[in-house]
Enzyme design. Structure first.
Site, PDB file in Angstrom:
ATOM      1  N   GLN A  47       0.968  -1.052  -0.002  1.00  0.00           N
ATOM      2  CA  GLN A  47      -0.041   0.045  -0.062  1.00  0.00           C
ATOM      3  C   GLN A  47       0.912   1.145   0.143  1.00  0.00           C
ATOM      4  O   GLN A  47       0.408   2.331  -0.239  1.00  0.00           O
ATOM      5  CB  GLN A  47      -0.853  -0.014   1.201  1.00  0.00           C
ATOM      6  N   HIS A  75      -1.397   1.261  -4.459  1.00  0.00           N
ATOM      7  CA  HIS A  75      -1.750   2.743  -4.481  1.00  0.00           C
ATOM      8  C   HIS A  75      -0.824   3.583  -5.105  1.00  0.00           C
ATOM      9  O   HIS A  75      -0.706   4.950  -4.687  1.00  0.00           O
ATOM     10  CB  HIS A  75      -1.830   3.243  -2.806  1.00  0.00           C
ATOM     11  N   CYS A 119       0.388  11.389 -17.200  1.00  0.00           N
ATOM     12  CA  CYS A 119      -0.509  12.531 -18.154  1.00  0.00           C
ATOM     13  C   CYS A 119      -1.908  12.146 -17.789  1.00  0.00           C
ATOM     14  O   CYS A 119      -2.453  11.284 -17.729  1.00  0.00           O
ATOM     15  CB  CYS A 119      -0.340  12.167 -19.583  1.00  0.00           C
ATOM     16  N   ALA A 157       7.456  -4.440  12.404  1.00  0.00           N
ATOM     17  CA  ALA A 157       8.026  -5.276  11.463  1.00  0.00           C
ATOM     18  C   ALA A 157       9.542  -5.383  11.524  1.00  0.00           C
ATOM     19  O   ALA A 157       9.955  -6.424  11.246  1.00  0.00           O
ATOM     20  CB  ALA A 157       7.500  -4.582  10.113  1.00  0.00           C
TER      21      ALA A 157
HETATM   22 ZN   LIG Z   1      -0.366  13.445 -22.716  1.00  0.00          ZN
END
Ligand SMILES: [Zn+2]
Length: 232
Positions: free
Chosen positions: A93, A111, A119, A223
């Site tokens: 994520q 994500h 663009c 973690a």
């Molecule tokens: Zn473009």
């Protein structure tokens, strides 16, 4: 974590793993950036209203990610991947590139990616490490001159390539959830699918997930503390 050559491991990582490298998440209570709530800078509405503000936010996040280093948890996952090869799939994520810099290859950024832009007309995306902090100098597409936006899935937008995620979940034998609450969509959905398929599910995080009963194994630890020893 015992894995055989028959196993296929699906790993889901979230903000908790990047927090170990000092990267802020901005989500949740009190997560302010420059006086703005993240919802004010990470939505399609924010982009419509003030693209310069949105680009200033993501330029700062690019700077933060560039200054951060992968931690022991990122490296542990890269090590597991080396062993499992194509039987490994990492869905994150996170939008930073710390997994890649730790050596992960089989990775999907659901994500989006901080160092990609796209663009707004063609949706073609490309690698982009630039900073756009001058409101009079925002990026435009080299091909069609439409505006260029961060290649990030904002609040209210659909995560990228859910088909490939579900395909991988469908053939996994172990689901490992790291550093994400596991109770919020889509993570909650992943563990539900895993339970329907009766595959092994493991949770790693410092706090008990709300859906703790959905997991076979719960490791209450950060973690960075838990993963290195799980790899051995
Ligand atoms: Zn473009």
């Amino acid at each position: 974590m015992h894995l055989t050559s028959q196993d296929r491991l699906f790993v889901l990582t979230g903000a908790g793993i990047s927090a170990g490298s000092g990267l802020a998440t901005f989500r949740g209570s009190g997560g302010l950036w420059d006086g703005h709530r993240v919802e004010e800078v990470a939505t399609p509405e924010a982009w419509q209203a003030d693209p310069a503000l949105v680009w200033r936010f993501y330029s700062q996040r690019r700077r933060d990610a560039l200054a951060a280093q992968p931690n022991a948890a990122h490296k542990a996952l890269a090590k597991i991947e080396q062993r499992l090869g194509n039987n490994f799939y990492l869905c994150t994520q996170n939008v930073d590139d710390l997994h890649e810099r730790a050596g992960s290859h089989r990775i999907h950024h659901m994500h989006g990616s901080l160092f990609q832009s796209r663009c707004t007309r063609s949706n073609d995306h490309f690698t982009d490490h630039s900073f756009y902090e001058d409101p009079n100098d925002l990026p435009v597409c080299k091909t069609c001159h439409a505006s260029v936006r961060p290649h990030i899935v904002w609040f209210g937008e659909v995560p990228l390539d859910m088909d490939s995620i579900y395909r991988e979940l469908d053939r996994a034998t172990v689901l490992l959830v790291v550093g994400t609450s596991g109770s919020v969509y889509p993570a909650a959905g992943f563990v539900n699918i895993a339970n329907q398929r009766r595959i092994r599910t493991i949770y790693v995080g410092p706090e008990e997930p709300l859906n703790i009963d959905s997991f076979d194994e719960v490791i209450l630890s950060t973690a960075t503390e838990a993963l290195p020893s799980m790899v051995e």
